[in-house]
Design a protein around this motif. Structure first.
Motif, short mmCIF file in Angstrom:
data_model
loop_
_atom_site.label_atom_id
_atom_site.label_comp_id
_atom_site.label_asym_id
_atom_site.label_seq_id
_atom_site.Cartn_x
_atom_site.Cartn_y
_atom_site.Cartn_z
N UNK A 1 4.64 -10.41 4.45
CA UNK A 1 3.92 -10.03 5.66
C UNK A 1 4.71 -9.12 6.58
N UNK A 2 6.04 -9.25 6.59
CA UNK A 2 6.85 -8.40 7.46
C UNK A 2 6.85 -6.96 6.96
N UNK A 3 6.94 -6.77 5.65
CA UNK A 3 6.85 -5.42 5.09
C UNK A 3 5.47 -4.84 5.36
N UNK B 1 13.96 -3.49 9.02
CA UNK B 1 12.60 -3.24 8.53
C UNK B 1 11.88 -2.39 9.57
N UNK B 2 11.53 -1.17 9.20
CA UNK B 2 10.96 -0.22 10.15
C UNK B 2 9.77 0.51 9.54
N UNK B 3 8.89 0.97 10.41
CA UNK B 3 7.85 1.92 10.04
C UNK B 3 8.06 3.16 10.91
N UNK B 4 8.37 4.30 10.31
CA UNK B 4 8.80 5.48 11.07
C UNK B 4 8.04 6.73 10.62
N UNK B 5 8.02 7.74 11.49
CA UNK B 5 7.38 9.01 11.20
C UNK B 5 8.43 10.08 10.94
N UNK B 6 8.04 11.16 10.23
CA UNK B 6 9.02 12.22 9.95
C UNK B 6 9.69 12.78 11.19
N UNK B 7 8.95 12.83 12.31
CA UNK B 7 9.54 13.35 13.54
C UNK B 7 10.73 12.54 14.03
N UNK C 1 0.78 -1.23 0.00
CA UNK C 1 0.00 0.00 0.00
C UNK C 1 0.81 1.28 0.00
N UNK C 2 2.13 1.18 -0.16
CA UNK C 2 2.97 2.38 -0.22
C UNK C 2 2.74 3.09 -1.56
N UNK C 3 2.66 4.42 -1.53
CA UNK C 3 2.40 5.19 -2.75
C UNK C 3 3.65 5.41 -3.59
N UNK C 4 4.78 5.56 -2.93
CA UNK C 4 6.02 5.87 -3.64
C UNK C 4 7.19 5.17 -2.97
N UNK C 5 8.12 4.66 -3.76
CA UNK C 5 9.32 4.02 -3.24
C UNK C 5 10.53 4.84 -3.66
N UNK C 6 11.38 5.16 -2.69
CA UNK C 6 12.63 5.87 -2.95
C UNK C 6 13.79 4.92 -2.67
N UNK D 1 4.20 -1.25 7.36
CA UNK D 1 3.31 -0.25 6.76
C UNK D 1 2.04 -0.09 7.59
N UNK D 2 1.47 -1.20 8.02
CA UNK D 2 0.22 -1.13 8.79
C UNK D 2 0.41 -0.46 10.14
N UNK D 3 1.59 -0.60 10.73
CA UNK D 3 1.83 0.07 12.01
C UNK D 3 1.73 1.58 11.85
N UNK D 4 2.22 2.09 10.73
CA UNK D 4 2.11 3.52 10.47
C UNK D 4 0.67 3.94 10.26
N UNK D 5 -0.07 3.09 9.56
CA UNK D 5 -1.49 3.40 9.34
C UNK D 5 -2.25 3.44 10.66
N UNK D 6 -1.74 2.69 11.65
CA UNK D 6 -2.35 2.71 12.99
C UNK D 6 -1.76 3.80 13.87
N UNK D 7 -0.86 4.62 13.30
CA UNK D 7 -0.29 5.73 14.05
C UNK D 7 0.87 5.37 14.94
N UNK D 8 1.49 4.20 14.75
CA UNK D 8 2.56 3.76 15.63
C UNK D 8 3.81 3.42 14.83
N UNK D 9 4.97 3.86 15.31
CA UNK D 9 6.23 3.48 14.69
C UNK D 9 6.63 2.08 15.17
N UNK D 10 7.41 1.37 14.34
CA UNK D 10 7.78 0.00 14.70
C UNK D 10 9.13 -0.36 14.08
#
Length: 333
Positions: free
Chosen positions: A80-82, A136-142, A20-25, A86-95
């Motif tokens: 599933x790990x990726x 493998x991480x899900x992170x926020x800009x902060x 579900x990622x919109x863009x890959x860098x 992604x889903x953790x970010x959708x839930x508002x949590x970094x992982x």
């Protein structure tokens, strides 16, 4: 590096987009032009060339403005790990996904002490020994501010965030392999072949006297000659020639390669290579455009791209650099 017809980078890109990622860098170093060429037709993929010397520094170079999931480019990991990152970010949590330190195949220790972790059964458990981050991480800009304060050291920044409960540390549930050795390359290849679909292409040519395992994958344009044998979970790529009498067992033979009365077991032969008659390759990697001449035996070795191995060599436990053309017969027999 190809795994059953696709590079590691292509597999990761497809996994992120599929999650579900919109863009890959892709943050690349000196081989950035290679990635530019590979992904130039994909509008959702961009390449940033940099001289960043660490994973954390590469993340800073990407400079994401929204929540982002990330992974190093030298891993094979389950879809599933990726998706979990992604889903953790959708839930508002970094992982961050981690493994026990005794697995010793991640890229850095997470010094978390007695912190409660989420294990594979989604139950909380106390983990007293250090863990290894898979990258493998899900992170926020902060999080980038913490990363900058840590001078681009991702592990230190993750430790600080995890200890303050800003980042959830979750254990790997599926497959994770850091592809940094021939053994790990083969392990990753096994996992890929195990999950392939579309076993034998209708556009492949298989001789009536050839034997092909029900578990094998043979792509369009491949030719399997008289009395050739393809055993186990083997992968035969596009436009590949498996010559008369050749044996391929639990191995990957990639596109454009010729294996002519050769014996290939538990190995990977990359694109456009040539294995002459009466060659043997076991538990080894033979990279793209390499040529192995008749009578040569290669065991537990890594043969770099465009290498040329002369006749009647016996090579064990050797790592060739790219473009090697040395006749090793004097030192390898």
């Amino acid at each position: 590096m190809p795994l059953a017809g696709k590079s590691l980078a292509e597999r990761l890109v497809e996994q992120f987009l599929g999650a579900g990622v919109d863009e890959v860098v892709i943050v690349a170093g000196e081989r950035g032009d290679m990635f530019q060429t590979e992904f130039e037709a994909r509008e959702t993929v961009s390449v940033v060339e940099t001289d960043a010397e660490s994973y954390g520094a590469a993340i800073l170079e990407a400079d994401p403005s929204e929540g982002f999931a990330c992974a190093t480019g030298d891993i094979y990991v389950s879809d599933g790990e990726i998706r979990r990152a992604v889903e953790s970010l959708q839930d508002g949590q970094m992982s961050v996904l981690a493994e026990p330190s005794d697995r010793d195949r991640g890229f850095g220790f997470l010094k978390l002490g007695e912190q409660e972790l989420l294990d594979s059964a989604s139950q909380q458990t106390n983990e007293t020994k250090p863990l290894i981050s898979t990258g493998v991480c899900g992170l926020k800009p902060g999080f980038l501010q913490s990363l900058e304060k840590s001078d681009g050291n991702l592990i230190n920044a993750l430790d600080v965030a995890a200890q303050s409960s800003d980042v959830n540390v979750e254990m790997v549930r599926g497959v994770y392999t850091r592809v940094d050795s021939p053994e790990n390359m083969f392990e990753a290849g096994n996992e890929v072949r195990r999950n392939l679909t579309g076993r034998i292409s209708k556009d492949a040519s298989i001789h009536d006297t050839a034997h092909v395992s029900d578990e094998a994958v043979i792509r369009a344009g491949a030719e399997v000659g008289p009395n050739a044998t393809v055993l186990g979970q083997s992968y035969i790529g596009e436009e590949t020639e498996i010559g008369a009498g050749t044996i391929v067992e639990n191995s990957s033979i990639h596109s454009g390669t010729q294996a002519l009365n050769a014996d290939v077991r538990r190995s990977a032969v990359w694109e456009d290579a040539v294995l002459d008659p009466e060659t043997s390759v076991e538990r080894s990697i033979v990279c793209e455009e390499s040529v192995v001449r008749s009578g040569t035996s290669i065991t537990q070795s890594f043969i770099g791209p465009r290498s040329h191995i002369e006749v009647n060599n016996s090579i064990r436990g050797v790592k060739f650099v790219p473009d090697a053309r040395t006749d090793l017969s004097e030192i390898s027999k």
